[in-house]
Design an enzyme around this catalytic site. Sequence first.
Site, mmCIF file in Angstrom:
data_model
loop_
_atom_site.group_PDB
_atom_site.id
_atom_site.type_symbol
_atom_site.label_atom_id
_atom_site.label_comp_id
_atom_site.label_asym_id
_atom_site.label_seq_id
_atom_site.Cartn_x
_atom_site.Cartn_y
_atom_site.Cartn_z
ATOM 1 N N THR A 1 72.151 94.394 -17.238
ATOM 2 C CA THR A 1 71.110 93.640 -17.946
ATOM 3 C C THR A 1 71.654 93.079 -19.263
ATOM 4 O O THR A 1 72.722 93.485 -19.753
ATOM 5 C CB THR A 1 69.883 94.528 -18.241
ATOM 6 O OG1 THR A 1 70.298 95.568 -19.114
ATOM 7 C CG2 THR A 1 69.285 95.105 -16.976
ATOM 8 N N LYS B 1 63.312 76.965 -10.120
ATOM 9 C CA LYS B 1 64.571 77.665 -10.437
ATOM 10 C C LYS B 1 65.572 77.437 -9.299
ATOM 11 O O LYS B 1 66.758 77.233 -9.538
ATOM 12 C CB LYS B 1 64.337 79.176 -10.625
ATOM 13 C CG LYS B 1 63.421 79.540 -11.784
ATOM 14 C CD LYS B 1 63.470 81.040 -12.086
ATOM 15 C CE LYS B 1 62.121 81.687 -12.159
ATOM 16 N NZ LYS B 1 62.126 83.072 -12.649
ATOM 17 N N ALA C 1 63.304 80.144 -17.563
ATOM 18 C CA ALA C 1 64.532 80.389 -16.806
ATOM 19 C C ALA C 1 64.972 79.138 -16.052
ATOM 20 O O ALA C 1 66.172 78.870 -15.928
ATOM 21 C CB ALA C 1 64.315 81.547 -15.834
ATOM 22 N N HIS D 1 54.208 86.828 -11.936
ATOM 23 C CA HIS D 1 54.664 87.252 -13.262
ATOM 24 C C HIS D 1 53.457 87.526 -14.149
ATOM 25 O O HIS D 1 52.434 86.850 -14.051
ATOM 26 C CB HIS D 1 55.555 86.152 -13.876
ATOM 27 C CG HIS D 1 56.113 86.515 -15.211
ATOM 28 N ND1 HIS D 1 55.576 86.048 -16.386
ATOM 29 C CD2 HIS D 1 57.142 87.337 -15.564
ATOM 30 C CE1 HIS D 1 56.277 86.548 -17.408
ATOM 31 N NE2 HIS D 1 57.232 87.327 -16.926
ATOM 32 N N GLU E 1 71.175 98.446 -10.531
ATOM 33 C CA GLU E 1 71.082 97.812 -11.850
ATOM 34 C C GLU E 1 71.314 98.838 -12.955
ATOM 35 O O GLU E 1 70.750 99.935 -12.928
ATOM 36 C CB GLU E 1 69.697 97.185 -12.015
ATOM 37 C CG GLU E 1 69.556 96.468 -13.339
ATOM 38 C CD GLU E 1 68.178 95.867 -13.507
ATOM 39 O OE1 GLU E 1 67.846 94.931 -12.773
ATOM 40 O OE2 GLU E 1 67.439 96.359 -14.371
ATOM 41 N N TYR F 1 58.725 87.510 -8.617
ATOM 42 C CA TYR F 1 57.691 88.531 -8.855
ATOM 43 C C TYR F 1 56.708 88.595 -7.690
ATOM 44 O O TYR F 1 55.811 87.742 -7.588
ATOM 45 C CB TYR F 1 56.958 88.228 -10.176
ATOM 46 C CG TYR F 1 57.944 88.170 -11.317
ATOM 47 C CD1 TYR F 1 58.245 89.309 -12.050
ATOM 48 C CD2 TYR F 1 58.643 86.996 -11.602
ATOM 49 C CE1 TYR F 1 59.203 89.279 -13.057
ATOM 50 C CE2 TYR F 1 59.600 86.946 -12.596
ATOM 51 C CZ TYR F 1 59.874 88.091 -13.318
ATOM 52 O OH TYR F 1 60.837 88.059 -14.296
ATOM 53 N N GLY G 1 64.023 86.387 -20.168
ATOM 54 C CA GLY G 1 64.098 87.547 -21.050
ATOM 55 C C GLY G 1 62.839 87.690 -21.873
ATOM 56 O O GLY G 1 62.034 86.757 -21.983
ATOM 57 N N ASP G 2 62.641 88.875 -22.400
ATOM 58 C CA ASP G 2 61.483 89.163 -23.247
ATOM 59 C C ASP G 2 61.976 89.702 -24.571
ATOM 60 O O ASP G 2 62.856 90.562 -24.605
ATOM 61 C CB ASP G 2 60.600 90.239 -22.599
ATOM 62 C CG ASP G 2 59.936 89.719 -21.347
ATOM 63 O OD1 ASP G 2 59.450 88.572 -21.372
ATOM 64 O OD2 ASP G 2 59.901 90.455 -20.349
ATOM 65 N N ALA H 1 67.340 89.771 -24.366
ATOM 66 C CA ALA H 1 66.991 88.426 -24.840
ATOM 67 C C ALA H 1 67.376 88.267 -26.311
ATOM 68 O O ALA H 1 67.393 89.242 -27.069
ATOM 69 C CB ALA H 1 65.503 88.185 -24.657
HETATM 70 C C1 LIG Z 1 65.657 91.126 -11.265
HETATM 71 C C2 LIG Z 1 65.216 91.049 -12.704
HETATM 72 C C3 LIG Z 1 66.172 91.166 -13.707
HETATM 73 C C4 LIG Z 1 65.798 91.091 -15.055
HETATM 74 N N1 LIG Z 1 66.753 91.229 -16.025
HETATM 75 C C5 LIG Z 1 66.427 91.127 -17.332
HETATM 76 C C6 LIG Z 1 67.415 91.218 -18.353
HETATM 77 O O1 LIG Z 1 68.592 91.429 -18.096
HETATM 78 N N2 LIG Z 1 67.006 91.087 -19.640
HETATM 79 C C7 LIG Z 1 65.699 90.830 -19.980
HETATM 80 O O2 LIG Z 1 65.395 90.678 -21.174
HETATM 81 N N3 LIG Z 1 64.749 90.755 -19.036
HETATM 82 C C8 LIG Z 1 65.071 90.895 -17.715
HETATM 83 N N4 LIG Z 1 64.101 90.786 -16.753
HETATM 84 C C9 LIG Z 1 62.710 90.597 -17.164
HETATM 85 C C10 LIG Z 1 62.396 89.109 -17.373
HETATM 86 O O3 LIG Z 1 63.153 88.601 -18.428
HETATM 87 C C11 LIG Z 1 60.901 89.003 -17.702
HETATM 88 O O4 LIG Z 1 60.131 89.279 -16.582
HETATM 89 C C12 LIG Z 1 60.492 87.686 -18.345
HETATM 90 O O5 LIG Z 1 59.162 87.854 -18.848
HETATM 91 C C13 LIG Z 1 60.460 86.502 -17.419
HETATM 92 O O6 LIG Z 1 61.699 86.119 -17.034
HETATM 93 P P1 LIG Z 1 61.876 84.961 -15.929
HETATM 94 O O7 LIG Z 1 63.306 84.677 -15.833
HETATM 95 O O8 LIG Z 1 61.169 85.306 -14.694
HETATM 96 O O9 LIG Z 1 61.124 83.776 -16.688
HETATM 97 P P2 LIG Z 1 60.513 82.382 -16.239
HETATM 98 O O10 LIG Z 1 60.973 81.990 -14.883
HETATM 99 O O11 LIG Z 1 60.787 81.436 -17.351
HETATM 100 O O12 LIG Z 1 58.976 82.706 -16.157
HETATM 101 C C14 LIG Z 1 58.256 83.235 -17.256
HETATM 102 C C15 LIG Z 1 56.795 82.784 -17.184
HETATM 103 O O13 LIG Z 1 56.693 81.385 -17.423
HETATM 104 C C16 LIG Z 1 56.162 80.704 -16.298
HETATM 105 N N5 LIG Z 1 57.007 79.511 -16.129
HETATM 106 C C17 LIG Z 1 58.237 79.453 -15.575
HETATM 107 N N6 LIG Z 1 58.737 78.209 -15.635
HETATM 108 C C18 LIG Z 1 57.793 77.468 -16.267
HETATM 109 C C19 LIG Z 1 57.720 76.097 -16.643
HETATM 110 N N7 LIG Z 1 58.747 75.253 -16.396
HETATM 111 N N8 LIG Z 1 56.597 75.665 -17.300
HETATM 112 C C20 LIG Z 1 55.577 76.515 -17.572
HETATM 113 N N9 LIG Z 1 55.596 77.836 -17.216
HETATM 114 C C21 LIG Z 1 56.695 78.286 -16.579
HETATM 115 C C22 LIG Z 1 56.257 81.669 -15.118
HETATM 116 O O14 LIG Z 1 55.206 81.475 -14.183
HETATM 117 C C23 LIG Z 1 56.146 83.011 -15.815
HETATM 118 O O15 LIG Z 1 54.819 83.364 -16.013
HETATM 119 C C24 LIG Z 1 64.435 90.876 -15.398
HETATM 120 C C25 LIG Z 1 63.480 90.762 -14.381
HETATM 121 C C26 LIG Z 1 63.849 90.849 -13.046
HETATM 122 C C27 LIG Z 1 62.805 90.755 -11.979
#
Ligand SMILES: Cc1cc2nc3c(=O)[nH]c(=O)nc-3n(C[C@H](O)[C@H](O)[C@H](O)COP(=O)(O)OP(=O)(O)OC[C@H]3O[C@@H](n4cnc5c(N)ncnc54)[C@H](O)[C@@H]3O)c2cc1C
Length: 293
Positions: free
Chosen positions: A49, A168, A128, A152, A18, A148, A109-110, A52
């Site tokens: 990457t 997802k 996501a 998470h 990455e 995670y 993303g964060d 966000a």
């Molecule tokens: C392999 C990898 C690559 C990454 N690449 C990037 C990147 O390029 N740029 C960046 O900014 N960040 C990146 N991240 C970090 C990631 O964006 C953060 O961890 C972010 O906080 C969560 O992203 P997610 O896609 O897992 O979110 P989600 O799947 O949306 O989850 C976020 C939180 O919401 C909860 N949740 C999920 N779906 C729902 C729902 N429908 N209703 C209620 N709660 C829900 C989950 O339990 C979790 O606690 C990466 C992380 C990993 C592991």
Amino acid sequence: MKVTKLWSTGRKPTVSFELFPPRSPKGADKLENTIDALAGLKPDFVSVTFGAGGSTREGSRQLVEKLQNEKKLEVVAYFAGYGLGPEDISAVLDDYQELGIENVLVVRGDITREQEDFKPHRQSFGHASDLVAFIRPRYDFCLGAAGYPEGHIESESKDKDLEYLKLKVENGAEYIMSNYFYDNKYFFDFVERCRAIGIDVPVVPGVMPIYSVKMLEMLAGMCGATITDDVRQGIASLPEGDKEALVDFGVEFALSQCRELLKEGVPGLHFYTMDLSKSAVEIVNRLRRDEVL
Ligand SMILES: Cc1cc2nc3c(=O)[nH]c(=O)nc-3n(C[C@H](O)[C@H](O)[C@H](O)COP(=O)(O)OP(=O)(O)OC[C@H]3O[C@@H](n4cnc5c(N)ncnc54)[C@H](O)[C@@H]3O)c2cc1C
């Protein structure tokens, strides 16, 4: 090539790295060397990457283009869609499609501290799973999602987090790339729990060699990866302030993690490089020399 093809039965575990877009011209020069060193290992793919809210949109695109067209590497473009409206999402993905990108890993993303005043688009997707649901019917990309092993950081429970991970996959994610961890038990348990609730796509472990104590502490807090006693004790036994000894310890620690992961038959090893090559190159070379990879 769609990366899921690489994980069909009987194939060798994949090696992937990455990278993130450079933040300065000096960073860009350093990254060039990193890319060349990593490309020398002939990785199965590299990933890029995406900030966000579109914060690295241009830089991510440029890096994706460079890796794909100039360096001739298979690329997984990450897409962190939080904050963007449907039109912006389509603009980014149309662009990737035109570049010939076949793989996109979708994350929420964060928002970073520097983006304090950021205002998300009123139609921004909250999760996501919603982004995957939006993208799946519109594009032919092979889609991945983040998982995670320790849950998470915001999730109310590991079980709830897993339910959302399943969503997802149901919405179109074809594989899961895991956050890193310093105890393989977290990963093995995670995969077991995935299978138990019917998530049957490949789950690839993420490996983060230790690069510095500051980075270790900062990222662990942000990403929710436990710094285990093994890691703490290992670091405490090193001469204080010896950066090289720390990196060497990080290599040995990651190597032993990788050996066990490979023994248990993981589909691949994905290295979080932080745009540095030395540790990843040494780890991969030694695993290959020992013919475990
Ligand atoms: C392999 C990898 C690559 C990454 N690449 C990037 C990147 O390029 N740029 C960046 O900014 N960040 C990146 N991240 C970090 C990631 O964006 C953060 O961890 C972010 O906080 C969560 O992203 P997610 O896609 O897992 O979110 P989600 O799947 O949306 O989850 C976020 C939180 O919401 C909860 N949740 C999920 N779906 C729902 C729902 N429908 N209703 C209620 N709660 C829900 C989950 O339990 C979790 O606690 C990466 C992380 C990993 C592991």
